[in-house]
Design a protein around this motif. Structure first.
Motif, PDB file in Angstrom:
ATOM      1  N   SER A 184       0.823  -1.207   0.000  1.00  0.00           N
ATOM      2  CA  SER A 184       0.000   0.000   0.000  1.00  0.00           C
ATOM      3  C   SER A 184       0.857   1.256   0.000  1.00  0.00           C
ATOM      4  CB  SER A 184      -0.937  -0.002   1.200  1.00  0.00           C
ATOM      5  OG  SER A 184      -0.193  -0.089   2.409  1.00  0.00           O
ATOM      6  N   SER A 185       2.004   1.220   0.718  1.00  0.00           N
ATOM      7  CA  SER A 185       2.882   2.402   0.761  1.00  0.00           C
ATOM      8  C   SER A 185       3.486   2.670  -0.614  1.00  0.00           C
ATOM      9  CB  SER A 185       3.989   2.210   1.797  1.00  0.00           C
ATOM     10  OG  SER A 185       4.782   1.067   1.498  1.00  0.00           O
ATOM     11  N   THR A 186       3.865   1.587  -1.315  1.00  0.00           N
ATOM     12  CA  THR A 186       4.402   1.756  -2.667  1.00  0.00           C
ATOM     13  C   THR A 186       3.368   2.381  -3.581  1.00  0.00           C
ATOM     14  OG1 THR A 186       5.875  -0.148  -2.416  1.00  0.00           O
ATOM     15  CG2 THR A 186       5.368   0.563  -4.658  1.00  0.00           C
ATOM     16  N   THR A 187       2.132   1.908  -3.473  1.00  0.00           N
ATOM     17  CA  THR A 187       1.047   2.459  -4.283  1.00  0.00           C
ATOM     18  C   THR A 187       0.844   3.941  -3.991  1.00  0.00           C
ATOM     19  OG1 THR A 187      -0.074   0.309  -4.276  1.00  0.00           O
ATOM     20  CG2 THR A 187      -1.388   2.236  -4.870  1.00  0.00           C
ATOM     21  N   ASP A 188       0.910   4.306  -2.710  1.00  0.00           N
ATOM     22  CA  ASP A 188       0.749   5.710  -2.317  1.00  0.00           C
ATOM     23  C   ASP A 188       1.879   6.570  -2.872  1.00  0.00           C
ATOM     24  OD1 ASP A 188      -1.520   5.030  -0.943  1.00  0.00           O
ATOM     25  OD2 ASP A 188      -0.537   4.955   1.018  1.00  0.00           O
ATOM     26  N   PHE A 189       3.108   6.044  -2.784  1.00  0.00           N
ATOM     27  CA  PHE A 189       4.255   6.809  -3.271  1.00  0.00           C
ATOM     28  C   PHE A 189       4.144   7.060  -4.769  1.00  0.00           C
ATOM     29  CE2 PHE A 189       6.957   4.736   0.285  1.00  0.00           C
ATOM     30  CZ  PHE A 189       6.452   5.635   1.206  1.00  0.00           C
ATOM     31  N   LEU A 190       3.773   6.030  -5.511  1.00  0.00           N
ATOM     32  CA  LEU A 190       3.645   6.169  -6.962  1.00  0.00           C
ATOM     33  C   LEU A 190       2.520   7.132  -7.316  1.00  0.00           C
ATOM     34  CD1 LEU A 190       4.168   2.475  -8.133  1.00  0.00           C
ATOM     35  CD2 LEU A 190       5.762   4.393  -8.357  1.00  0.00           C
ATOM     36  N   ALA A 191       1.426   7.061  -6.568  1.00  0.00           N
ATOM     37  CA  ALA A 191       0.310   7.968  -6.826  1.00  0.00           C
ATOM     38  C   ALA A 191       0.742   9.416  -6.607  1.00  0.00           C
ATOM     39  CB  ALA A 191      -0.874   7.613  -5.927  1.00  0.00           C
ATOM     40  N   THR A 192       1.515   9.653  -5.550  1.00  0.00           N
ATOM     41  CA  THR A 192       2.019  11.006  -5.277  1.00  0.00           C
ATOM     42  C   THR A 192       2.922  11.480  -6.400  1.00  0.00           C
ATOM     43  OG1 THR A 192       1.905  10.662  -2.879  1.00  0.00           O
ATOM     44  CG2 THR A 192       3.360  12.421  -3.687  1.00  0.00           C
ATOM     45  N   ALA A 193       3.855  10.602  -6.806  1.00  0.00           N
ATOM     46  CA  ALA A 193       4.791  10.977  -7.866  1.00  0.00           C
ATOM     47  C   ALA A 193       4.058  11.337  -9.147  1.00  0.00           C
ATOM     48  CB  ALA A 193       5.776   9.833  -8.121  1.00  0.00           C
ATOM     49  N   ARG A 194       3.074  10.526  -9.500  1.00  0.00           N
ATOM     50  CA  ARG A 194       2.329  10.778 -10.748  1.00  0.00           C
ATOM     51  C   ARG A 194       1.497  12.051 -10.642  1.00  0.00           C
ATOM     52  NH1 ARG A 194       1.454   4.480 -10.729  1.00  0.00           N
ATOM     53  NH2 ARG A 194       3.142   3.870 -12.149  1.00  0.00           N
TER      54      ARG A 194
END
Length: 321
Positions: A3-13
């Motif tokens: 879930s943290s990886t998903t959050d990080f990628l969402a922020t980056a995008r």
């Protein structure tokens, strides 16, 4: 994917999308003032003096480097240092490019006043058309009201990206107007990968050449070939033109009775050559395509005389290949 990886990628995008939109807004907002800024810099007989505080200063240093490396002399002057003597670096021959997102940065007051006092052209970049900086500027470049990518409007993100892109646009517009060539670019980039990519054949070629005249017995030719150590031999005609080359492959193909031949019987005629002003990258491409390790460099004026020899190892050492 956690879930943290998903959050990080969402922020980056989200950040990249916000800055992409900001750049689109910037491109659509450009008008006559941008052309006026380019004309102002072209008319200056001195340098572009770039200044900015904080994040704008960091962006300003990069813009300065880009301008200087593409044919527009430029220097960064820190606004705080300018107030303590560095204003002496800014002359009547220069043009000032001052950056501030708000246009109200107090540390810029002295450098702005200096340009007004000595009638130095001032190009201002800010996001508020009625800011002090843009009201004082001879040319005002207004950044569009794009939201910062941080989401709360306090971290310079979209604004610094737009400022950097605007500086790149100025530099490239100036470069293209001046018809700045790759050769000129290399003058300012002699080191690193860029310098290697822009190296010319003449920069890397050997000038002491393995050459023998047409008609030379192979016994003598082999001595010359061995002494030079390039694994190749050039054969010249009576007029000095390169008529052929002898490689290790040619020697193997004529191994039976080799010493009874002359160079004319062994050589490969009409060899592939290259001009001295060609890029070394081109020489590498030719050698790779032909599966050879060296190229003779010939006179480009049509005499066909051998001027040098470039070996694949020379290119490797220079970081070209």
């Amino acid at each position: 994917m956690t879930s943290s990886t998903t959050d990080f990628l969402a922020t980056a995008r989200r950040v990249i999308a916000a800055e992409t939109e900001a750049l689109t807004m910037l491109g659509e907002s450009l008008g006559q003032s941008f052309a006026d800024a380019v004309d102002t810099i072209l008319r200056a007989r001195g340098r572009v003096i770039v200044s900015g505080m904080g994040k704008s200063g960091h962006i300003g240093r990069k813009i300065t480097a880009t301008l200087a490396s593409t044919g527009t002399p430029a220097q960064f002057v820190h606004p705080a240092e300018a107030s303590h003597g560095d204003l002496g670096m800014v002359t009547r021959e220069d043009v000032a490019l001052v950056l501030s997102n708000s246009g109200e940065t107090p540390e810029l007051a002295d450098i702005i006043a200096h340009t007004r006092r000595f009638d130095i052209p001032l190009i201002g970049v800010a996001s508020r058309a009625q800011s002090t900086l843009l009201r004082q500027a001879d040319v005002a470049l207004v950044l569009p009201a794009a939201p910062e990518a941080c989401g709360n409007g306090i971290v310079p993100t979209s604004s610094t990206t737009m400022t950097l892109a605007l500086g790149d646009a100025l530099a490239i517009a100036l470069m293209e107007h001046r018809q700045f060539t790759p050769d000129q670019f290399r003058v300012f980039h002699p080191g690193g990968k860029l310098g290697a990519r822009l190296a010319k054949v003449s920069d890397l070629m050997h000038r002491t050449l393995p050459l023998v005249p047409s008609g030379t017995p192979m016994g003598e030719a082999l001595i010359t070939m061995s002494q030079k150590g390039f694994g190749v031999l050039g054969v010249t005609g009576p007029d000095g033109r390169l008529e052929g080359v002898i490689t290790d492959g040619d020697l193997r193909r004529h191994l039976d009775g080799l010493l009874s031949h002359s160079v004319d019987e062994v050589m490969t005629r009409n060899p592939r050559t290259i001009a001295p002003d060609a890029l070394a990258e081109k020489a590498v491409a030719v050698m790779n395509a032909k599966k050879i390790t060296s190229l003779f460099v010939v006179d480009p004026e049509g005499t066909g005389a051998a001027l040098g020899l470039i070996h694949i190892h020379d290119c490797l050492r220079a970081g070209v290949a």
